[in-house]
Design a protein around this motif. Structure first.
Motif, mmCIF file in Angstrom:
data_model
loop_
_atom_site.group_PDB
_atom_site.id
_atom_site.type_symbol
_atom_site.label_atom_id
_atom_site.label_comp_id
_atom_site.label_asym_id
_atom_site.label_seq_id
_atom_site.Cartn_x
_atom_site.Cartn_y
_atom_site.Cartn_z
ATOM 1 N N SER A 171 16.141 8.875 33.943
ATOM 2 C CA SER A 171 17.477 8.329 34.195
ATOM 3 C C SER A 171 18.485 8.905 33.202
ATOM 4 N N ASN A 172 18.068 9.150 31.960
ATOM 5 C CA ASN A 172 18.966 9.813 31.013
ATOM 6 C C ASN A 172 19.301 11.226 31.468
ATOM 7 N N ALA A 173 18.283 11.934 31.987
ATOM 8 C CA ALA A 173 18.502 13.300 32.463
ATOM 9 C C ALA A 173 19.494 13.286 33.634
ATOM 10 N N ASP A 220 21.734 10.919 34.334
ATOM 11 C CA ASP A 220 23.065 10.562 33.805
ATOM 12 C C ASP A 220 23.760 11.786 33.220
ATOM 13 N N ALA A 221 23.001 12.547 32.438
ATOM 14 C CA ALA A 221 23.591 13.699 31.745
ATOM 15 C C ALA A 221 24.067 14.745 32.758
ATOM 16 N N MET A 222 23.349 14.878 33.866
ATOM 17 C CA MET A 222 23.751 15.868 34.872
ATOM 18 C C MET A 222 24.912 15.347 35.715
ATOM 19 N N ALA A 246 12.955 18.279 31.306
ATOM 20 C CA ALA A 246 14.101 19.137 30.996
ATOM 21 C C ALA A 246 15.197 18.954 32.025
ATOM 22 N N ASP A 247 16.438 18.921 31.547
ATOM 23 C CA ASP A 247 17.567 18.807 32.463
ATOM 24 C C ASP A 247 18.633 19.821 32.099
ATOM 25 N N ALA A 248 19.610 19.996 32.978
ATOM 26 C CA ALA A 248 20.721 20.911 32.718
ATOM 27 C C ALA A 248 22.012 20.099 32.623
ATOM 28 N N GLU A 303 24.591 10.372 16.514
ATOM 29 C CA GLU A 303 25.210 9.169 17.078
ATOM 30 C C GLU A 303 24.325 8.529 18.161
ATOM 31 N N ASN A 304 23.798 9.359 19.078
ATOM 32 C CA ASN A 304 23.105 8.811 20.250
ATOM 33 C C ASN A 304 21.635 8.488 20.007
ATOM 34 N N LEU A 305 20.975 9.291 19.173
ATOM 35 C CA LEU A 305 19.541 9.079 19.003
ATOM 36 C C LEU A 305 19.181 8.535 17.623
ATOM 37 N N ALA A 353 24.118 2.439 19.939
ATOM 38 C CA ALA A 353 25.492 2.286 20.418
ATOM 39 C C ALA A 353 25.480 2.238 21.925
ATOM 40 N N HIS A 354 24.303 2.269 22.500
ATOM 41 C CA HIS A 354 24.221 2.400 23.946
ATOM 42 C C HIS A 354 23.588 1.176 24.576
ATOM 43 N N SER A 355 23.782 1.090 25.880
ATOM 44 C CA SER A 355 23.507 -0.159 26.595
ATOM 45 C C SER A 355 22.065 -0.657 26.486
ATOM 46 N N GLY A 356 21.114 0.122 26.921
ATOM 47 C CA GLY A 356 19.734 -0.350 27.020
ATOM 48 C C GLY A 356 19.212 -0.907 25.703
ATOM 49 N N SER A 357 19.216 -0.088 24.689
ATOM 50 C CA SER A 357 18.628 -0.509 23.424
ATOM 51 C C SER A 357 19.458 -1.572 22.741
ATOM 52 N N VAL A 363 14.488 -0.109 26.476
ATOM 53 C CA VAL A 363 14.693 0.365 25.130
ATOM 54 C C VAL A 363 15.139 1.816 25.190
ATOM 55 N N GLY A 364 15.520 2.242 26.409
ATOM 56 C CA GLY A 364 16.121 3.550 26.600
ATOM 57 C C GLY A 364 15.271 4.666 26.047
ATOM 58 N N PHE A 365 15.929 5.574 25.383
ATOM 59 C CA PHE A 365 15.273 6.757 24.861
ATOM 60 C C PHE A 365 14.069 6.423 23.985
ATOM 61 N N TYR A 366 14.211 5.343 23.187
ATOM 62 C CA TYR A 366 13.146 5.028 22.229
ATOM 63 C C TYR A 366 11.820 4.661 22.892
ATOM 64 N N GLY A 394 21.680 21.686 28.186
ATOM 65 C CA GLY A 394 21.060 20.409 28.532
ATOM 66 C C GLY A 394 20.044 19.982 27.496
ATOM 67 N N CYS A 395 19.092 19.154 27.933
ATOM 68 C CA CYS A 395 18.075 18.649 27.011
ATOM 69 C C CYS A 395 16.686 18.956 27.545
ATOM 70 N N LYS A 396 15.806 19.287 26.641
ATOM 71 C CA LYS A 396 14.393 19.411 27.002
ATOM 72 C C LYS A 396 13.641 18.518 26.041
HETATM 73 P P1 ADP Z 1 21.484 4.615 27.518
HETATM 74 O O1 ADP Z 1 20.951 5.588 28.502
HETATM 75 O O2 ADP Z 1 21.399 3.211 28.001
HETATM 76 O O3 ADP Z 1 22.834 4.970 26.988
HETATM 77 P P2 ADP Z 1 19.350 5.625 25.924
HETATM 78 O O4 ADP Z 1 18.622 5.103 24.734
HETATM 79 O O5 ADP Z 1 18.533 5.886 27.115
HETATM 80 O O6 ADP Z 1 20.515 4.615 26.238
HETATM 81 O O7 ADP Z 1 20.083 6.973 25.524
HETATM 82 C C1 ADP Z 1 20.925 6.999 24.390
HETATM 83 C C2 ADP Z 1 21.978 8.051 24.488
HETATM 84 O O8 ADP Z 1 21.449 9.337 24.209
HETATM 85 C C3 ADP Z 1 22.607 8.190 25.867
HETATM 86 O O9 ADP Z 1 23.668 7.288 26.043
HETATM 87 C C4 ADP Z 1 23.106 9.631 25.838
HETATM 88 O O10 ADP Z 1 24.367 9.721 25.195
HETATM 89 C C5 ADP Z 1 22.081 10.318 24.961
HETATM 90 N N1 ADP Z 1 21.080 11.002 25.773
HETATM 91 C C6 ADP Z 1 19.833 10.581 26.031
HETATM 92 N N2 ADP Z 1 19.178 11.460 26.824
HETATM 93 C C7 ADP Z 1 20.040 12.460 27.078
HETATM 94 C C8 ADP Z 1 19.985 13.684 27.846
HETATM 95 N N3 ADP Z 1 18.884 14.017 28.541
HETATM 96 N N4 ADP Z 1 21.078 14.467 27.856
HETATM 97 C C9 ADP Z 1 22.201 14.128 27.165
HETATM 98 N N5 ADP Z 1 22.326 13.005 26.438
HETATM 99 C C10 ADP Z 1 21.260 12.174 26.392
#
Ligand code: ADP
Ligand code: MG
Length: 612
Positions: A35-37, A39-41, A77-79, A90-92, A96-100, A124-127, A171-173
């Motif tokens: 879902s992060n991938a 969103d980013a695309m 991996a995404d583009a 900031e993000n990782l 500051a983001h919704s899920g976590s 817990v999103g990315f974590y 993008g991110c891998k």
């Molecule tokens: P959320 O998706 O709810 O914002 P996450 O913990 O899943 O929370 O992700 C944290 C943040 O990290 C995202 O808001 C985004 O800014 C960044 N991020 C995570 N994965 C990606 C990705 N594949 N490409 C770009 N940014 C990403």
């Protein structure tokens, strides 16, 4: 150059739980990363509409998942838009983001250990990657042309590093080095199953080891009877990034006057009540399956920000910009059609299954009240969804305004209510008596904002909403028992009271609506109601607020009042003390007594008189 950073304290806390306590449903980490991938695309696609200078501009918007059983890795991996160095931190590295954020908030509410079932309701999103991996690498290059090739690495303990990385794509891998007990997730067959279960709704091609797995489908365009409950649920979770089940859903397809396909959900949990601040709009706007705006502000009224889902309309011009969309009359019209339908459906479901509605309403009533106060267009339809206890319900049971009106007697003119903090406060106070005696139902409004809500509504089904302590209510003569004080004596007593309590009351008059109480106070038309005064106090604005001006109604049938009429002649000073006390009791019932200390001195004096 390698940089080492400490995780923010909240992140450490989340990671600690993720790594040590969450074992069930571990597979959802993949949904999070996909879902992060996605969103980013999605953000990339929108960026490309306006930005010309884009790194790796021809990269295809696809998600590639690869498994490696020998290395025990899983790679996603995404583009998408990727991240700069600052964005990685900031993000990782912070929350500051919704899920976590929801997770961290729930953690705080649930205490140190955390309640596992509660926590299971949040993402817990990315974590969540650290549920299955003991080392995570994020290779990334931002869409910005001057970005760097970077790799973020962490074992999820307390810190992470950022290094420069060799050449790579935009993008991110994300490379997961799987834990011993999570080795299953580097098997293609396992991963395929998980994708089919949780990520079928990704609107970009998803490839597993080079092979396409998902069919990009717009669920909202499919006929209702071809969709299972399970699919609806998964769709809600995926698009809304939600971890609860939907409570209500509406799948609505219309061809005229506008072509609209809408699929909306209401959540089970109110995220605003977890102290997360105001939610963002959660219904995305599409035109023929193409996302126009993921969080449009003017599509639905603000109070409906808890609703999740998708609205798709063929009538929108595809190239509509997000800015002009905000002001478009067409968008408002589409929103309006959908809101009306949703309110109608909720009303029906609320009457079909009142218990379910009560459960939902408990958590979400704030939004509906806000709607009545702010959304003029749909006010009456929203009002139908409100629920209150009343003088005719059991404690905890509720009734809606439509049912109230249905059981009103033909000659009853208005809908009556009392605002007070509790059922007890209302039932032990003097206002209800007359209504009870006449068999008139009174709604109990327990929240301070209710006063504001009913005054914005002012009418329902053409009937006025009236507070029981309003000055101008005439219930007709009370048929209460007991001889009343003769009219002339009553008037003399009233005049005398007015003279003695001049500074404290606006006027004194005999009351018809009292049954068992000696007196009550009413708010004259145009004066601040007790609830307004309480609101001002809560806001710290009581300074300079004039004292309450009340109408003092005495009950000529009450023994105390009859006694007073005599005492006033033989011992006016004692009579005055008693009268003041009766007034203060009435003010207390009305929530208007500002200086309760004065009661102590007065009762002291009265007792001295009695004992002497
Ligand atoms: P959320 O998706 O709810 O914002 P996450 O913990 O899943 O929370 O992700 C944290 C943040 O990290 C995202 O808001 C985004 O800014 C960044 N991020 C995570 N994965 C990606 C990705 N594949 N490409 C770009 N940014 C990403
Ligand atoms: Mg996410």
């Amino acid at each position: 150059m390698s940089q080492t950073h400490e995780f923010q304290a909240e992140v450490k806390q989340v990671l600690d739980i993720v790594i040590h306590s969450l074992y069930t449903d571990r597979e959802i980490f993949l949904r999070e990363l996909v879902s992060n991938a996605s969103d980013a695309m999605e953000k990339m696609r929108l960026t490309q509409l306006t930005e010309k200078d884009v790194f790796d501009a021809n990269a295809e918007l696809q998600i590639h998942i690869t498994t490696d059983e020998t290395a025990k890795t899983l790679t996603i991996a995404d583009a998408g838009i990727g991240m700069t160095r600052a964005e990685l931190v900031e993000n990782l590295g912070t929350i500051a983001h919704s899920g976590s954020k929801a997770f961290a908030a729930a953690l705080k509410n649930a205490g140190k250990q955390g309640d596992a079932t509660l926590i299971g309701q949040f993402g817990v999103g990315f974590y969540s990657a650290f549920m299955v991996a003991d080392k995570v690498q994020v290779y990334t290059h931002s869409w910005k042309n001057d970005g760097e090739h970077l790799v973020w690495t962490s074992d999820g303990q307390s810190s992470y590093t950022i290094d420069e990385a060799p050449d790579q794509k935009r993008g991110c891998k994300i490379v997961l080095h799987l834990k011993e007990d999570a080795a299953d997730f580097c098997k293609a067959s396992t991963v395929r199953q998980i994708i089919e279960k949780h990520s079928n709704f990704v609107s970009f091609p998803l490839l597993l080891n080079g092979e396409r797995v998902n069919t990009v489908e717009a669920l909202w365009l499919k006929p209702k009877d071809s969709i299972t409950d399970e699919q609806y649920k998964e769709f809600y979770k995926f698009t809304a990034h939600a971890f609860d089940d939907p409570s209500y859903r509406m799948h609505f397809q219309a061809d005229s006057p506008l072509v609209i396909n809408a699929l909306l959900f209401t959540p089970t949990h109110n995220m605003e009540s977890f102290g997360m601040g105001q939610m963002e709009p959660g219904v995305s706007l599409y035109c023929k399956k193409v996302l126009i705006d993921p969080k449009p502000k003017k599509l639905l009224p603000e109070w409906m920000r808890f609703v999740r889902g998708v609205i798709d309309s063929e009538d929108l011009p595809l190239n509509i910009s997000r800015e002009s969309m905000q002001d478009s009359a067409l968008v408002r019209k589409i929103g309006d059609v959908v809101v009306k339908r949703l309110l109608k459906q909720l009303d029906k479901e609320a009457s079909d299954d009142a218990k379910k509605w009560d459960g939902f309403y408990k958590d979400f009533s704030r939004f509906f009240k806000e709607g009545v106060a702010t959304d003029h267009t749909h006010r009456e339809a929203i009002a139908k969804l409100l629920r209150f206890e009343s003088s005719m319900t059991q404690p905890g049971e509720t009734i809606g305004l439509a049912d109230y009106v249905k059981r009103m007697a033909a000659e009853q003119k208005a809908i009556y209510y009392q605002v007070a903090p509790s059922r007890d406060a209302i039932e032990s106070g003097p206002y209800l008596e007359a209504f009870k005696a006449k068999g008139i139902e009174v709604l109990y409004l327990f929240e301070t904002i209710d006063e504001y809500v009913v005054s914005s509504l002012s009418k329902f089904d053409d009937k006025d909403l009236k507070a029981v302590n309003a000055d101008d209510i005439d219930l007709g003569d009370s048929d209460a028992d007991g001889e009343a004080l003769p009219e002339a004596e009553t008037n003399t007593l009233c005049d005398w009271i007015k003279e003695r309590l001049n500074a404290l009351v606006d006027s004194v008059r005999p009351g018809k609506r009292l049954v068992g109480s000696p007196a009550l106070v009413l708010t004259p038309e145009g004066e601040m109601t007790p609830q307004m005064r309480q609101m001002m106090k809560a806001l710290g604005k009581e300074n300079g607020m004039p004292g309450p001006k009340v109408i003092f109604e005495i009950n000529p049938r009450h023994a105390l009042v009859k006694g007073l009429a005599k005492l006033q002649k033989s011992d006016p000073d004692t009579a005055a003390l008693i009268t003041e006390q009766i007034l203060d009791n009435a003010l207390l019932s009305a929530g208007l007594l500002d200086e309760p200390q004065r009661i102590i001195q007065r009762t002291q004096k009265l007792m001295e008189k009695l004992a002497s």
